[in-house]
Design a protein around this motif. Structure first.
Motif, PDB file in Angstrom:
ATOM      1  N   TYR A   1     -15.386 -39.881 -28.441  1.00  0.00           N
ATOM      2  CA  TYR A   1     -15.226 -38.900 -29.512  1.00  0.00           C
ATOM      3  C   TYR A   1     -14.380 -39.449 -30.657  1.00  0.00           C
ATOM      4  N   ASP A   2     -13.371 -40.254 -30.338  1.00  0.00           N
ATOM      5  CA  ASP A   2     -12.535 -40.861 -31.373  1.00  0.00           C
ATOM      6  C   ASP A   2     -13.324 -41.835 -32.246  1.00  0.00           C
TER       7      ASP A   2
ATOM      8  N   VAL B   1     -23.256 -36.432 -19.174  1.00  0.00           N
ATOM      9  CA  VAL B   1     -24.033 -37.639 -18.875  1.00  0.00           C
ATOM     10  C   VAL B   1     -23.801 -37.982 -17.408  1.00  0.00           C
ATOM     11  N   ASP B   2     -24.879 -38.318 -16.720  1.00  0.00           N
ATOM     12  CA  ASP B   2     -24.793 -38.761 -15.320  1.00  0.00           C
ATOM     13  C   ASP B   2     -23.654 -39.770 -15.204  1.00  0.00           C
ATOM     14  N   GLU B   3     -22.765 -39.539 -14.245  1.00  0.00           N
ATOM     15  CA  GLU B   3     -21.551 -40.363 -14.145  1.00  0.00           C
ATOM     16  C   GLU B   3     -21.839 -41.845 -13.944  1.00  0.00           C
ATOM     17  N   THR B   4     -22.982 -42.197 -13.384  1.00  0.00           N
ATOM     18  CA  THR B   4     -23.301 -43.614 -13.172  1.00  0.00           C
ATOM     19  C   THR B   4     -23.709 -44.315 -14.461  1.00  0.00           C
ATOM     20  N   LEU B   5     -23.953 -43.547 -15.531  1.00  0.00           N
ATOM     21  CA  LEU B   5     -24.402 -44.137 -16.801  1.00  0.00           C
ATOM     22  C   LEU B   5     -23.386 -43.991 -17.924  1.00  0.00           C
TER      23      LEU B   5
ATOM     24  N   VAL C   1     -25.342 -43.310 -23.758  1.00  0.00           N
ATOM     25  CA  VAL C   1     -26.100 -42.061 -23.633  1.00  0.00           C
ATOM     26  C   VAL C   1     -25.373 -40.920 -24.342  1.00  0.00           C
ATOM     27  N   GLY C   2     -24.068 -40.792 -24.127  1.00  0.00           N
ATOM     28  CA  GLY C   2     -23.297 -39.736 -24.782  1.00  0.00           C
ATOM     29  C   GLY C   2     -23.351 -39.851 -26.296  1.00  0.00           C
ATOM     30  N   ARG C   3     -23.195 -41.060 -26.796  1.00  0.00           N
ATOM     31  CA  ARG C   3     -23.263 -41.296 -28.245  1.00  0.00           C
ATOM     32  C   ARG C   3     -24.643 -40.905 -28.775  1.00  0.00           C
ATOM     33  N   ALA C   4     -25.696 -41.260 -28.055  1.00  0.00           N
ATOM     34  CA  ALA C   4     -27.060 -40.919 -28.487  1.00  0.00           C
ATOM     35  C   ALA C   4     -27.266 -39.408 -28.519  1.00  0.00           C
ATOM     36  N   LEU C   5     -26.709 -38.701 -27.541  1.00  0.00           N
ATOM     37  CA  LEU C   5     -26.814 -37.236 -27.529  1.00  0.00           C
ATOM     38  C   LEU C   5     -26.063 -36.625 -28.707  1.00  0.00           C
ATOM     39  N   ILE C   6     -24.858 -37.118 -28.989  1.00  0.00           N
ATOM     40  CA  ILE C   6     -24.096 -36.616 -30.132  1.00  0.00           C
ATOM     41  C   ILE C   6     -24.848 -36.891 -31.432  1.00  0.00           C
ATOM     42  N   GLU C   7     -25.388 -38.089 -31.570  1.00  0.00           N
ATOM     43  CA  GLU C   7     -26.161 -38.409 -32.773  1.00  0.00           C
ATOM     44  C   GLU C   7     -27.399 -37.535 -32.886  1.00  0.00           C
ATOM     45  N   GLY C   8     -27.988 -37.151 -31.747  1.00  0.00           N
ATOM     46  CA  GLY C   8     -29.111 -36.221 -31.761  1.00  0.00           C
ATOM     47  C   GLY C   8     -28.700 -34.862 -32.312  1.00  0.00           C
TER      48      GLY C   8
ATOM     49  N   ASP D   1      -7.124 -34.054 -21.233  1.00  0.00           N
ATOM     50  CA  ASP D   1      -7.020 -35.173 -20.293  1.00  0.00           C
ATOM     51  C   ASP D   1      -8.355 -35.857 -20.006  1.00  0.00           C
ATOM     52  N   ASN D   2      -9.391 -35.516 -20.763  1.00  0.00           N
ATOM     53  CA  ASN D   2     -10.711 -36.131 -20.577  1.00  0.00           C
ATOM     54  C   ASN D   2     -10.749 -37.455 -21.358  1.00  0.00           C
ATOM     55  N   ALA D   3      -9.956 -38.426 -20.884  1.00  0.00           N
ATOM     56  CA  ALA D   3      -9.715 -39.674 -21.617  1.00  0.00           C
ATOM     57  C   ALA D   3     -10.990 -40.467 -21.879  1.00  0.00           C
ATOM     58  N   ARG D   4     -11.865 -40.546 -20.903  1.00  0.00           N
ATOM     59  CA  ARG D   4     -13.077 -41.357 -21.082  1.00  0.00           C
ATOM     60  C   ARG D   4     -13.948 -40.797 -22.209  1.00  0.00           C
ATOM     61  N   ALA D   5     -14.175 -39.487 -22.192  1.00  0.00           N
ATOM     62  CA  ALA D   5     -14.974 -38.870 -23.251  1.00  0.00           C
ATOM     63  C   ALA D   5     -14.262 -38.989 -24.593  1.00  0.00           C
TER      64      ALA D   5
END
Length: 155
Positions: A136-137, A92-96, A101-108, A128-132
């Motif tokens: 995911y959690d 996902v574009d880092e500014t968004l 958006v990430g959740r919508a893509l996963i649900e897709g 170490d990808n804490a934000r993602a």
């Protein structure tokens, strides 16, 4: 998938005409993971995910602009009669980021996997990808499995 109103995220299948916009997101994704790929690999990846094979791709669009993608592959497994789905790449574009958006893509991907009769969807990320991982959690269960890799030399 989602409403196309102003500021809304639309999730749709990746199309061959998305190549130029996808290229920019793909380059940012590779940069995030500190990877470089030959142009031929990128060409082959795009052909796979925008074709009619086991690999597939979805994109997130806002205001007519691609802002994210997800690539996945449906495959057979030895643990079930039903296939499973591997979510291979998500960006996902880092500014968004953090805006759904990430959740919508996963649900897709979940919806596409259900349509294809999959038993489950799985993926991996850097530890170490804490934000993602915060996302995911919320949408899946952390597996106790550990991954090992053996890469063949290109000699």
């Amino acid at each position: 998938m989602t409403d196309a109103g102003a500021g809304q995220t639309v999730i749709r299948r990746l199309e061959p005409s998305d190549r130029a916009a996808w290229d920019g997101l793909w380059a940012a994704y590779l940069s995030f993971y500190k990877q470089e790929l030959p142009a031929g690999v990128t060409d082959a990846v795009f052909a796979r995910i925008s074709g009619d094979g086991a690999h597939d791709g979805l994109v997130a669009e806002r205001g007519g602009r691609l802002v994210g993608f997800v690539h996945y592959v449906v495959h057979e497994t030895t643990w079930s009669i039903e296939p499973t789905c591997y979510l291979e790449d998500l960006y996902v574009d880092e500014t968004l980021r953090g805006g759904g958006v990430g959740r919508a893509l996963i649900e897709g991907v979940y919806a596409a996997a259900r349509r294809r009769g999959c038993r489950s969807v799985y993926w991996q990320t850097h530890d170490d990808n804490a934000r993602a991982r915060r996302l995911y959690d919320q949408v899946a269960v952390l597996s106790p499995f550990v991954r090992y890799d053996h890469v063949f030399s290109q000699d």
